[in-house]
Design a protein around this motif. Structure first.
Motif, PDB file in Angstrom:
ATOM      1  N   THR A 141       4.175  -6.994  -7.577  1.00 31.89           N
ATOM      2  CA  THR A 141       2.859  -7.626  -7.671  1.00 31.89           C
ATOM      3  C   THR A 141       2.988  -9.136  -7.620  1.00 31.89           C
ATOM      4  OG1 THR A 141       1.953  -5.782  -8.940  1.00 31.89           O
ATOM      5  CG2 THR A 141       0.796  -7.889  -9.114  1.00 31.89           C
ATOM      6  N   ASP A 142       3.965  -9.648  -8.307  1.00 30.65           N
ATOM      7  CA  ASP A 142       4.202 -11.099  -8.303  1.00 30.65           C
ATOM      8  C   ASP A 142       4.591 -11.577  -6.901  1.00 30.65           C
ATOM      9  OD1 ASP A 142       4.576 -13.662  -9.755  1.00 30.65           O
ATOM     10  OD2 ASP A 142       6.667 -13.402  -9.140  1.00 30.65           O
ATOM     11  N   ALA A 143       5.366 -10.756  -6.197  1.00 31.01           N
ATOM     12  CA  ALA A 143       5.785 -11.142  -4.840  1.00 31.01           C
ATOM     13  C   ALA A 143       4.590 -11.189  -3.902  1.00 31.01           C
ATOM     14  CB  ALA A 143       6.832 -10.158  -4.327  1.00 31.01           C
ATOM     15  N   PHE A 144       3.733 -10.163  -3.962  1.00 28.61           N
ATOM     16  CA  PHE A 144       2.543 -10.150  -3.106  1.00 28.61           C
ATOM     17  C   PHE A 144       1.595 -11.297  -3.449  1.00 28.61           C
ATOM     18  CE2 PHE A 144       3.523  -5.509  -2.460  1.00 28.61           C
ATOM     19  CZ  PHE A 144       3.706  -5.590  -1.083  1.00 28.61           C
ATOM     20  N   ALA A 145       1.593 -11.689  -4.714  1.00 29.24           N
ATOM     21  CA  ALA A 145       0.728 -12.798  -5.144  1.00 29.24           C
ATOM     22  C   ALA A 145       1.191 -14.131  -4.569  1.00 29.24           C
ATOM     23  CB  ALA A 145       0.693 -12.867  -6.673  1.00 29.24           C
ATOM     24  N   LYS A 146       2.433 -14.188  -4.101  1.00 30.21           N
ATOM     25  CA  LYS A 146       2.978 -15.442  -3.557  1.00 30.21           C
ATOM     26  C   LYS A 146       2.992 -15.469  -2.027  1.00 30.21           C
ATOM     27  CE  LYS A 146       5.877 -16.273  -7.615  1.00 30.21           C
ATOM     28  NZ  LYS A 146       7.263 -16.302  -8.170  1.00 30.21           N
ATOM     29  N   SER A 181      -3.790 -15.000  -1.604  1.00 30.26           N
ATOM     30  CA  SER A 181      -2.583 -14.184  -1.601  1.00 30.26           C
ATOM     31  C   SER A 181      -2.845 -12.819  -0.998  1.00 30.26           C
ATOM     32  CB  SER A 181      -2.070 -14.010  -3.032  1.00 30.26           C
ATOM     33  OG  SER A 181      -2.925 -13.136  -3.754  1.00 30.26           O
ATOM     34  N   MET A 182      -1.794 -12.211  -0.485  1.00 29.53           N
ATOM     35  CA  MET A 182      -1.918 -10.852   0.033  1.00 29.53           C
ATOM     36  C   MET A 182      -2.255  -9.861  -1.071  1.00 29.53           C
ATOM     37  SD  MET A 182      -1.859 -10.438   3.235  1.00 29.53           S
ATOM     38  CE  MET A 182      -1.701  -8.654   3.218  1.00 29.53           C
ATOM     39  N   LEU A 183      -1.967 -10.231  -2.324  1.00 32.78           N
ATOM     40  CA  LEU A 183      -2.338  -9.361  -3.433  1.00 32.78           C
ATOM     41  C   LEU A 183      -3.857  -9.199  -3.480  1.00 32.78           C
ATOM     42  CD1 LEU A 183      -1.608  -7.700  -5.903  1.00 32.78           C
ATOM     43  CD2 LEU A 183      -1.648  -9.808  -7.272  1.00 32.78           C
TER      44      LEU A 183
END
Length: 444
Positions: A38-43, A225-227
Protein backbone atom coordinates in the motif's frame (compact mmCIF):
# COMPACT_ATOMS: atom_id res chain seq x y z
CA UNK A 1 -36.91 14.09 -0.93
CA UNK A 2 -33.63 15.45 0.46
CA UNK A 3 -33.85 13.04 3.38
CA UNK A 4 -34.40 10.11 1.01
CA UNK A 5 -31.35 11.14 -1.01
CA UNK A 6 -29.25 11.40 2.15
CA UNK A 7 -30.39 7.93 3.23
CA UNK A 8 -29.52 6.52 -0.21
CA UNK A 9 -26.06 8.11 -0.11
CA UNK A 10 -25.41 6.83 3.40
CA UNK A 11 -26.43 3.35 2.30
CA UNK A 12 -24.12 3.50 -0.72
CA UNK A 13 -21.14 4.54 1.39
CA UNK A 14 -21.95 1.83 3.90
CA UNK A 15 -21.90 -0.77 1.12
CA UNK A 16 -18.42 0.39 0.06
CA UNK A 17 -17.19 0.06 3.62
CA UNK A 18 -18.87 -3.32 4.10
CA UNK A 19 -17.26 -4.72 0.96
CA UNK A 20 -13.77 -3.57 1.89
CA UNK A 21 -14.14 -4.68 5.49
CA UNK A 22 -15.04 -8.14 4.20
CA UNK A 23 -11.99 -8.09 1.93
CA UNK A 24 -9.67 -7.09 4.75
CA UNK A 25 -11.12 -9.67 7.13
CA UNK A 26 -10.74 -12.50 4.62
CA UNK A 27 -7.35 -11.62 3.21
CA UNK A 28 -4.61 -13.82 4.60
CA UNK A 29 -1.59 -11.78 3.59
CA UNK A 30 0.74 -10.75 6.39
CA UNK A 31 -0.11 -7.24 7.59
CA UNK A 32 3.43 -5.98 7.06
CA UNK A 33 3.31 -7.09 3.41
CA UNK A 34 0.00 -5.31 2.87
CA UNK A 35 1.40 -2.16 4.45
CA UNK A 36 4.51 -2.32 2.28
CA UNK A 37 2.46 -2.73 -0.90
CA UNK A 38 0.00 0.00 0.00
CA UNK A 39 2.83 2.36 0.83
CA UNK A 40 4.51 1.55 -2.48
CA UNK A 41 1.37 2.26 -4.51
CA UNK A 42 0.94 5.50 -2.56
CA UNK A 43 4.33 6.65 -3.88
CA UNK A 44 3.73 5.78 -7.54
CA UNK A 45 2.34 8.81 -9.43
CA UNK A 46 -0.63 8.36 -11.73
CA UNK A 47 1.45 9.96 -14.50
CA UNK A 48 3.49 6.75 -14.65
CA UNK A 49 0.49 4.71 -15.82
CA UNK A 50 0.44 4.03 -19.60
CA UNK A 51 -1.61 6.38 -21.73
CA UNK A 52 -4.79 5.31 -23.50
CA UNK A 53 -4.21 4.06 -27.06
CA UNK A 54 -3.52 7.03 -29.28
CA UNK A 55 -2.64 9.18 -26.29
CA UNK A 56 -5.93 11.10 -26.34
CA UNK A 57 -9.01 10.41 -24.21
CA UNK A 58 -12.22 10.15 -26.25
CA UNK A 59 -15.02 12.37 -24.90
CA UNK A 60 -18.58 13.11 -26.02
CA UNK A 61 -20.90 16.05 -25.52
CA UNK A 62 -24.14 15.50 -23.61
CA UNK A 63 -25.96 16.89 -26.65
CA UNK A 64 -24.56 14.11 -28.84
CA UNK A 65 -27.29 11.93 -30.29
CA UNK A 66 -27.56 8.31 -29.22
CA UNK A 67 -26.71 7.20 -32.76
CA UNK A 68 -23.54 9.26 -32.87
CA UNK A 69 -22.57 8.07 -29.39
CA UNK A 70 -22.75 4.44 -30.55
CA UNK A 71 -20.74 5.37 -33.62
CA UNK A 72 -18.00 6.97 -31.51
CA UNK A 73 -17.84 3.99 -29.15
CA UNK A 74 -17.77 1.56 -32.06
CA UNK A 75 -15.15 3.33 -34.15
CA UNK A 76 -12.95 3.93 -31.10
CA UNK A 77 -13.39 0.33 -29.90
CA UNK A 78 -14.21 1.47 -26.36
CA UNK A 79 -17.02 0.59 -23.95
CA UNK A 80 -17.31 3.80 -21.92
CA UNK A 81 -16.77 7.50 -22.44
CA UNK A 82 -16.75 10.70 -20.32
CA UNK A 83 -19.69 13.02 -21.02
CA UNK A 84 -19.14 16.79 -21.23
CA UNK A 85 -21.62 19.42 -20.17
CA UNK A 86 -22.14 21.72 -23.19
CA UNK A 87 -23.28 24.53 -20.91
CA UNK A 88 -19.90 24.56 -19.17
CA UNK A 89 -17.53 24.03 -22.10
CA UNK A 90 -15.56 27.15 -21.16
CA UNK A 91 -15.47 26.36 -17.46
CA UNK A 92 -12.12 25.70 -15.81
CA UNK A 93 -13.83 23.58 -13.13
CA UNK A 94 -14.00 19.88 -14.03
CA UNK A 95 -16.96 19.45 -11.67
CA UNK A 96 -18.98 21.68 -13.97
CA UNK A 97 -17.38 20.50 -17.19
CA UNK A 98 -18.21 16.78 -16.91
CA UNK A 99 -21.57 15.18 -16.15
CA UNK A 100 -20.47 11.58 -15.74
CA UNK A 101 -19.35 8.51 -17.67
CA UNK A 102 -21.60 6.73 -20.15
CA UNK A 103 -21.27 3.00 -20.74
CA UNK A 104 -22.19 1.32 -24.03
CA UNK A 105 -24.46 -1.11 -22.23
CA UNK A 106 -26.61 1.79 -21.00
CA UNK A 107 -27.56 2.44 -24.61
CA UNK A 108 -28.38 -1.12 -25.57
CA UNK A 109 -30.37 -1.69 -22.39
CA UNK A 110 -32.27 1.50 -23.06
CA UNK A 111 -33.33 0.13 -26.44
CA UNK A 112 -34.14 -3.31 -25.06
CA UNK A 113 -36.28 -2.01 -22.21
CA UNK A 114 -38.12 0.25 -24.62
CA UNK A 115 -38.68 -2.64 -27.00
CA UNK A 116 -40.21 -4.68 -24.18
CA UNK A 117 -42.77 -1.92 -23.66
CA UNK A 118 -43.57 -1.75 -27.37
CA UNK A 119 -43.99 -5.51 -27.61
CA UNK A 120 -46.75 -5.31 -25.03
CA UNK A 121 -48.65 -2.87 -27.23
CA UNK A 122 -47.90 -4.16 -30.69
CA UNK A 123 -46.34 -7.16 -32.38
CA UNK A 124 -42.84 -5.95 -33.12
CA UNK A 125 -42.15 -8.62 -35.69
CA UNK A 126 -45.42 -7.98 -37.54
CA UNK A 127 -44.83 -4.24 -37.63
CA UNK A 128 -41.28 -4.70 -38.91
CA UNK A 129 -42.34 -7.23 -41.52
CA UNK A 130 -45.06 -4.88 -42.71
CA UNK A 131 -42.50 -2.14 -43.12
CA UNK A 132 -44.21 0.20 -40.67
CA UNK A 133 -42.00 3.20 -39.97
CA UNK A 134 -40.51 3.83 -36.55
CA UNK A 135 -42.63 6.89 -35.90
CA UNK A 136 -45.80 5.05 -36.90
CA UNK A 137 -45.05 2.11 -34.66
CA UNK A 138 -44.39 4.50 -31.79
CA UNK A 139 -47.68 6.29 -32.32
CA UNK A 140 -49.62 3.02 -32.65
CA UNK A 141 -47.99 1.69 -29.54
CA UNK A 142 -48.94 4.80 -27.60
CA UNK A 143 -52.53 4.53 -28.74
CA UNK A 144 -52.69 0.84 -27.89
CA UNK A 145 -51.56 1.50 -24.35
CA UNK A 146 -53.72 4.57 -23.97
CA UNK A 147 -50.64 6.69 -23.35
CA UNK A 148 -50.78 10.37 -24.02
CA UNK A 149 -48.38 13.27 -24.05
CA UNK A 150 -44.96 13.82 -25.68
CA UNK A 151 -43.06 11.83 -23.07
CA UNK A 152 -45.20 8.74 -23.48
CA UNK A 153 -45.02 8.82 -27.26
CA UNK A 154 -41.26 9.41 -27.18
CA UNK A 155 -40.76 6.45 -24.89
CA UNK A 156 -42.75 4.14 -27.12
CA UNK A 157 -40.99 5.44 -30.20
CA UNK A 158 -37.75 4.30 -28.64
CA UNK A 159 -39.34 0.92 -28.08
CA UNK A 160 -40.62 0.69 -31.63
CA UNK A 161 -37.30 1.60 -33.16
CA UNK A 162 -35.63 -1.14 -31.16
CA UNK A 163 -38.11 -3.57 -32.62
CA UNK A 164 -37.95 -2.19 -36.15
CA UNK A 165 -34.17 -2.09 -36.27
CA UNK A 166 -33.84 -5.64 -35.02
CA UNK A 167 -36.58 -6.83 -37.34
CA UNK A 168 -37.20 -5.61 -40.85
CA UNK A 169 -35.23 -2.36 -41.04
CA UNK A 170 -31.88 -3.84 -40.14
CA UNK A 171 -32.30 -6.73 -42.56
CA UNK A 172 -33.47 -4.47 -45.38
CA UNK A 173 -30.44 -2.27 -45.05
CA UNK A 174 -27.95 -5.08 -44.71
CA UNK A 175 -27.18 -4.67 -41.01
CA UNK A 176 -28.46 -8.15 -40.26
CA UNK A 177 -26.37 -10.02 -42.80
CA UNK A 178 -23.41 -10.48 -40.47
CA UNK A 179 -24.88 -9.68 -37.08
CA UNK A 180 -22.42 -11.60 -34.87
CA UNK A 181 -19.47 -9.78 -36.42
CA UNK A 182 -21.27 -6.49 -35.98
CA UNK A 183 -21.94 -7.30 -32.35
CA UNK A 184 -18.31 -8.12 -31.75
CA UNK A 185 -17.41 -4.72 -33.13
CA UNK A 186 -19.81 -2.96 -30.75
CA UNK A 187 -22.49 -2.91 -33.39
CA UNK A 188 -20.74 -1.30 -36.35
CA UNK A 189 -23.69 -2.05 -38.62
CA UNK A 190 -26.14 -1.36 -35.82
CA UNK A 191 -25.10 2.28 -35.55
CA UNK A 192 -25.34 2.69 -39.32
CA UNK A 193 -28.99 1.80 -39.00
CA UNK A 194 -29.87 3.83 -35.92
CA UNK A 195 -28.22 6.90 -37.36
CA UNK A 196 -31.03 6.89 -39.91
CA UNK A 197 -33.95 6.22 -37.57
CA UNK A 198 -35.88 8.10 -34.94
CA UNK A 199 -35.55 8.56 -32.05
CA UNK A 200 -31.82 7.96 -32.33
CA UNK A 201 -31.38 10.79 -34.79
CA UNK A 202 -32.66 13.30 -32.27
CA UNK A 203 -32.48 11.76 -28.77
CA UNK A 204 -29.48 13.08 -26.85
CA UNK A 205 -27.06 11.33 -24.51
CA UNK A 206 -28.22 13.68 -21.76
CA UNK A 207 -31.58 11.90 -21.74
CA UNK A 208 -30.09 8.57 -20.60
CA UNK A 209 -26.95 9.71 -18.80
CA UNK A 210 -28.33 8.53 -15.46
CA UNK A 211 -29.72 5.23 -16.66
CA UNK A 212 -28.09 1.85 -16.12
CA UNK A 213 -24.31 1.93 -16.05
CA UNK A 214 -24.12 5.65 -15.48
CA UNK A 215 -21.14 6.49 -13.30
CA UNK A 216 -20.09 9.72 -11.59
CA UNK A 217 -17.10 11.62 -12.89
CA UNK A 218 -14.48 11.22 -10.14
CA UNK A 219 -11.02 12.09 -11.45
CA UNK A 220 -7.54 11.93 -10.00
CA UNK A 221 -4.68 14.29 -10.83
CA UNK A 222 -1.55 13.28 -12.72
CA UNK A 223 0.43 13.80 -9.51
CA UNK A 224 -2.02 11.74 -7.43
CA UNK A 225 -0.94 8.28 -6.33
CA UNK A 226 -1.87 5.03 -7.99
CA UNK A 227 -3.27 4.00 -4.61
CA UNK A 228 -6.05 6.56 -5.18
CA UNK A 229 -6.86 4.94 -8.52
CA UNK A 230 -6.80 1.41 -7.12
CA UNK A 231 -9.11 2.33 -4.25
CA UNK A 232 -11.60 4.05 -6.55
CA UNK A 233 -11.60 1.01 -8.84
CA UNK A 234 -11.96 -1.48 -6.01
CA UNK A 235 -13.54 -0.25 -2.78
CA UNK A 236 -15.53 2.55 -4.42
CA UNK A 237 -16.73 0.41 -7.33
CA UNK A 238 -15.81 2.70 -10.21
CA UNK A 239 -15.09 0.95 -13.49
CA UNK A 240 -12.88 3.74 -14.75
CA UNK A 241 -11.04 6.74 -13.37
CA UNK A 242 -10.42 9.90 -15.42
CA UNK A 243 -7.08 11.64 -14.99
CA UNK A 244 -6.71 15.42 -15.13
CA UNK A 245 -3.81 17.78 -14.63
CA UNK A 246 -4.20 19.65 -11.37
CA UNK A 247 -5.65 23.09 -12.00
CA UNK A 248 -6.86 22.09 -15.47
CA UNK A 249 -10.27 20.70 -16.49
CA UNK A 250 -8.94 18.68 -19.43
CA UNK A 251 -8.50 14.89 -19.41
CA UNK A 252 -4.99 13.49 -19.63
CA UNK A 253 -5.78 9.78 -19.26
CA UNK A 254 -8.61 7.31 -18.55
CA UNK A 255 -7.73 4.30 -16.39
CA UNK A 256 -10.05 1.28 -16.34
CA UNK A 257 -10.23 -1.80 -14.13
CA UNK A 258 -9.25 -3.92 -17.12
CA UNK A 259 -6.18 -1.78 -17.83
CA UNK A 260 -4.98 -2.14 -14.24
CA UNK A 261 -5.38 -5.93 -14.28
CA UNK A 262 -3.54 -6.10 -17.62
CA UNK A 263 -0.83 -4.00 -15.98
CA UNK A 264 -0.57 -6.56 -13.19
CA UNK A 265 0.27 -9.23 -15.77
CA UNK A 266 3.33 -7.17 -16.63
CA UNK A 267 4.46 -7.31 -13.00
CA UNK A 268 5.38 -10.98 -13.25
CA UNK A 269 8.91 -11.56 -12.10
CA UNK A 270 8.81 -8.87 -9.46
CA UNK A 271 9.18 -10.20 -5.95
CA UNK A 272 6.18 -8.42 -4.45
CA UNK A 273 3.86 -9.68 -7.19
CA UNK A 274 5.16 -13.23 -7.38
CA UNK A 275 5.03 -13.79 -3.62
CA UNK A 276 1.32 -12.97 -3.69
CA UNK A 277 0.16 -14.27 -7.06
CA UNK A 278 1.78 -17.69 -6.63
CA UNK A 279 -0.66 -18.54 -3.83
CA UNK A 280 -3.87 -20.47 -4.50
CA UNK A 281 -6.82 -18.09 -4.39
CA UNK A 282 -8.25 -19.94 -1.38
CA UNK A 283 -5.15 -18.99 0.62
CA UNK A 284 -5.78 -15.34 -0.24
CA UNK A 285 -9.35 -15.44 0.99
CA UNK A 286 -10.82 -15.48 -2.50
CA UNK A 287 -13.53 -15.57 -3.63
CA UNK A 288 -14.76 -12.75 -1.40
CA UNK A 289 -18.30 -13.45 -2.60
CA UNK A 290 -19.57 -16.75 -1.23
CA UNK A 291 -21.73 -19.29 -3.06
CA UNK A 292 -24.99 -18.05 -1.54
CA UNK A 293 -24.18 -14.47 -2.57
CA UNK A 294 -23.60 -15.26 -6.25
CA UNK A 295 -26.51 -14.08 -8.38
CA UNK A 296 -27.16 -16.64 -11.10
CA UNK A 297 -29.78 -17.44 -13.70
CA UNK A 298 -31.18 -20.89 -14.54
CA UNK A 299 -30.81 -22.10 -18.07
CA UNK A 300 -34.60 -22.44 -18.40
CA UNK A 301 -35.36 -18.88 -17.26
CA UNK A 302 -36.15 -16.17 -19.79
CA UNK A 303 -33.19 -14.24 -21.16
CA UNK A 304 -35.11 -11.06 -20.38
CA UNK A 305 -35.03 -12.03 -16.69
CA UNK A 306 -31.27 -12.47 -16.88
CA UNK A 307 -30.78 -8.94 -18.20
CA UNK A 308 -33.20 -7.59 -15.59
CA UNK A 309 -31.19 -9.25 -12.82
CA UNK A 310 -28.04 -7.57 -14.12
CA UNK A 311 -29.76 -4.21 -14.29
CA UNK A 312 -31.41 -4.47 -10.87
CA UNK A 313 -28.22 -5.64 -9.13
CA UNK A 314 -25.89 -3.35 -11.10
CA UNK A 315 -23.70 -6.23 -12.26
CA UNK A 316 -22.34 -7.00 -15.69
CA UNK A 317 -22.74 -10.76 -15.96
CA UNK A 318 -24.34 -13.91 -14.57
CA UNK A 319 -23.42 -17.58 -14.49
CA UNK A 320 -25.99 -19.81 -16.18
CA UNK A 321 -26.70 -22.84 -14.00
CA UNK A 322 -28.80 -25.99 -14.08
CA UNK A 323 -29.98 -28.51 -11.51
CA UNK A 324 -30.22 -28.30 -7.73
CA UNK A 325 -26.43 -28.10 -7.33
CA UNK A 326 -26.22 -25.09 -9.65
CA UNK A 327 -23.82 -26.66 -12.11
CA UNK A 328 -22.50 -23.92 -14.38
CA UNK A 329 -23.30 -24.47 -18.04
CA UNK A 330 -22.67 -21.04 -19.51
CA UNK A 331 -22.60 -17.36 -18.87
CA UNK A 332 -24.32 -14.22 -20.14
CA UNK A 333 -23.13 -10.64 -19.86
CA UNK A 334 -24.75 -7.29 -20.34
CA UNK A 335 -22.81 -6.91 -23.59
CA UNK A 336 -24.74 -9.87 -25.00
CA UNK A 337 -27.80 -7.61 -25.25
CA UNK A 338 -26.26 -6.60 -28.57
CA UNK A 339 -27.08 -9.98 -30.05
CA UNK A 340 -30.76 -9.42 -29.31
CA UNK A 341 -30.67 -6.11 -31.13
CA UNK A 342 -28.79 -7.45 -34.12
CA UNK A 343 -30.40 -10.84 -34.64
CA UNK A 344 -33.99 -10.59 -35.91
CA UNK A 345 -34.71 -14.25 -35.13
CA UNK A 346 -33.70 -13.67 -31.51
CA UNK A 347 -35.33 -10.30 -31.03
CA UNK A 348 -38.71 -11.19 -32.49
CA UNK A 349 -39.15 -13.81 -29.77
CA UNK A 350 -37.13 -12.32 -26.92
CA UNK A 351 -40.08 -12.21 -24.53
CA UNK A 352 -40.34 -16.04 -24.68
CA UNK A 353 -36.67 -16.86 -25.29
CA UNK A 354 -34.94 -18.91 -22.59
CA UNK A 355 -31.36 -18.32 -21.53
CA UNK A 356 -30.25 -21.63 -23.03
CA UNK A 357 -32.12 -20.91 -26.25
CA UNK A 358 -30.41 -17.55 -26.43
CA UNK A 359 -26.94 -19.01 -25.87
CA UNK A 360 -27.46 -21.83 -28.37
CA UNK A 361 -28.73 -19.48 -31.06
CA UNK A 362 -25.86 -17.04 -30.61
CA UNK A 363 -23.28 -19.84 -30.51
CA UNK A 364 -24.71 -21.26 -33.72
CA UNK A 365 -24.83 -17.86 -35.38
CA UNK A 366 -21.21 -17.12 -34.50
CA UNK A 367 -20.08 -20.62 -35.54
CA UNK A 368 -18.17 -20.68 -32.27
CA UNK A 369 -19.87 -22.45 -29.40
CA UNK A 370 -17.23 -21.15 -26.99
CA UNK A 371 -18.04 -17.53 -27.79
CA UNK A 372 -21.03 -17.22 -25.46
CA UNK A 373 -21.89 -20.61 -24.01
CA UNK A 374 -18.59 -21.62 -22.41
CA UNK A 375 -18.15 -20.10 -18.95
CA UNK A 376 -14.82 -18.76 -17.75
CA UNK A 377 -14.03 -20.68 -14.57
CA UNK A 378 -11.29 -21.57 -12.12
CA UNK A 379 -10.95 -23.79 -9.06
CA UNK A 380 -10.25 -22.90 -5.44
CA UNK A 381 -6.79 -24.37 -5.96
CA UNK A 382 -6.01 -22.06 -8.92
CA UNK A 383 -3.30 -19.52 -8.32
CA UNK A 384 -4.03 -15.81 -8.32
CA UNK A 385 -1.52 -15.48 -11.17
CA UNK A 386 -3.54 -17.85 -13.37
CA UNK A 387 -6.77 -15.99 -12.55
CA UNK A 388 -5.19 -12.66 -13.50
CA UNK A 389 -3.86 -14.18 -16.73
CA UNK A 390 -7.32 -15.48 -17.64
CA UNK A 391 -9.07 -12.19 -16.89
CA UNK A 392 -6.52 -10.28 -18.96
CA UNK A 393 -6.25 -12.66 -21.91
CA UNK A 394 -9.98 -13.38 -22.20
CA UNK A 395 -10.87 -9.68 -21.80
CA UNK A 396 -13.57 -10.54 -19.25
CA UNK A 397 -14.60 -8.79 -16.04
CA UNK A 398 -15.29 -11.85 -13.89
CA UNK A 399 -14.31 -15.47 -13.46
CA UNK A 400 -16.52 -18.04 -11.73
CA UNK A 401 -15.07 -20.34 -9.07
CA UNK A 402 -16.31 -23.92 -9.15
CA UNK A 403 -15.99 -26.79 -6.69
CA UNK A 404 -13.05 -29.14 -7.13
CA UNK A 405 -15.16 -32.26 -7.77
CA UNK A 406 -17.84 -30.78 -10.02
CA UNK A 407 -18.92 -27.60 -11.78
CA UNK A 408 -21.04 -26.17 -8.96
CA UNK A 409 -20.56 -22.40 -8.64
CA UNK A 410 -19.05 -21.60 -5.25
CA UNK A 411 -18.05 -17.99 -5.88
CA UNK A 412 -17.09 -15.31 -8.36
CA UNK A 413 -13.96 -13.19 -8.69
CA UNK A 414 -14.23 -9.80 -10.37
CA UNK A 415 -11.63 -7.33 -11.56
CA UNK A 416 -12.56 -5.31 -8.50
CA UNK A 417 -11.71 -8.25 -6.23
CA UNK A 418 -8.32 -8.80 -7.85
CA UNK A 419 -7.33 -5.17 -7.38
CA UNK A 420 -8.52 -5.31 -3.76
CA UNK A 421 -6.09 -8.16 -3.08
CA UNK A 422 -3.11 -5.85 -3.22
CA UNK A 423 -4.17 -2.86 -1.12
CA UNK A 424 -6.02 -1.53 1.89
CA UNK A 425 -7.24 2.01 2.59
CA UNK A 426 -5.11 4.01 5.06
CA UNK A 427 -7.13 5.93 7.63
CA UNK A 428 -8.55 9.25 6.36
CA UNK A 429 -6.89 8.68 2.99
CA UNK A 430 -9.56 10.45 0.95
CA UNK A 431 -10.40 13.22 3.44
CA UNK A 432 -8.66 15.86 1.35
CA UNK A 433 -9.34 15.04 -2.27
CA UNK A 434 -9.06 18.04 -4.56
CA UNK A 435 -10.02 20.14 -1.57
CA UNK A 436 -13.09 18.07 -0.60
CA UNK A 437 -14.02 14.53 0.28
CA UNK A 438 -14.08 12.04 -2.58
CA UNK A 439 -17.27 10.69 -1.08
CA UNK A 440 -18.99 13.93 -2.06
CA UNK A 441 -18.54 12.99 -5.72
CA UNK A 442 -19.15 9.29 -5.32
CA UNK A 443 -22.66 9.76 -3.96
CA UNK A 444 -23.81 12.93 -5.72
Amino acid sequence: MAQAKTTENTSKLASYDAYFEKVQSRKKLPRNLQETLTDAFAKIPVSSFPQVPGGKVIEIDAETTIGDAVKILSESNILSVPVKNPAAQNSSDWRERYLGVLDYSAIVLWVLEGAETAAAALSASSAAAAGVGAGSVGALGALALGATGPAAVAGLTVAAVGAAVAGGVAADRGAGKDAPTAADMLGEDFYKVILQEEPFKSTKVSSIIKSYRWAPFVPVATDSSMLSVLLLLSKYRLRNVPVIERGSPFLKNFITQSAVVRGLVGCKGRDWFDCISAHPISELGLPYMSADEVISVRNDELILEAFKKMRDNNIGGLPVVEGPKKKIVGNVSIRDVRFLLLRPELFSNFRQLTVMGFMNTVASATHDATKVATPITCKLGSTLSSVIDTLASKLVHRIYVTAEDDEEVVGVITLRDVISCFIYEPQNFFDNYFGFSAQEMLVK
